[in-house]
Scaffold this motif. Structure first.
Motif, short mmCIF file in Angstrom:
data_model
loop_
_atom_site.label_atom_id
_atom_site.label_comp_id
_atom_site.label_asym_id
_atom_site.label_seq_id
_atom_site.Cartn_x
_atom_site.Cartn_y
_atom_site.Cartn_z
N CYS A 1 5.67 -0.55 21.63
CA CYS A 1 4.82 0.64 21.47
C CYS A 1 4.28 1.17 22.79
O CYS A 1 3.73 2.26 22.83
CB CYS A 1 3.65 0.30 20.55
SG CYS A 1 2.46 -0.81 21.31
N SER B 1 1.92 -0.35 24.53
CA SER B 1 0.63 -0.98 24.82
C SER B 1 0.82 -2.18 25.73
O SER B 1 1.92 -2.71 25.85
CB SER B 1 -0.02 -1.47 23.53
OG SER B 1 -0.43 -0.39 22.75
N CYS C 1 2.24 -5.31 17.57
CA CYS C 1 3.71 -5.34 17.47
C CYS C 1 4.19 -6.75 17.13
O CYS C 1 5.16 -6.92 16.39
CB CYS C 1 4.36 -4.85 18.75
SG CYS C 1 4.20 -3.07 18.99
N CYS D 1 2.50 -6.43 22.25
CA CYS D 1 1.06 -6.43 22.03
C CYS D 1 0.79 -7.16 20.71
O CYS D 1 1.71 -7.44 19.94
CB CYS D 1 0.52 -5.00 22.01
SG CYS D 1 0.79 -4.11 20.48
ZN LIG Z 1 2.71 -2.88 20.55
#
Ligand SMILES: [Zn+2]
Length: 64
Positions: free
Chosen positions: A3, A5, A34, A31
């Motif tokens: 994503c 992050s 995820c 992260c």
């Molecule tokens: Zn993520």
């Protein structure tokens, strides 16, 4: 990374319980969210994409 992050956890693409190694080619930095997803309802789809990544990494590794 999925994503975008900040990754805080290492995910074993081939799970350790299935013999996956703690080798850089088998790890994805995710992260927390995820990582949760990677073990959740979309696990199969995420795993399919990550396995493609492992194949590409292995190919690149073997070329060098
Ligand atoms: Zn993520």
């Amino acid at each position: 990374m999925i994503c975008g992050s900040m990754a805080t956890q290492c995910h074993h693409i081939i799970f350790r319980s299935q013999g996956g190694l703690s080798d850089l080619r088998n790890l994805a930095c995710l992260c927390t969210d995820c990582h949760y997803q990677a073990h959740g309802v979309f696990a199969k789809e995420i795993r399919r994409n990550l396995l493609k990544e492992v194949e590409e990494r292995t190919k690149r590794y073997e070329e060098n």
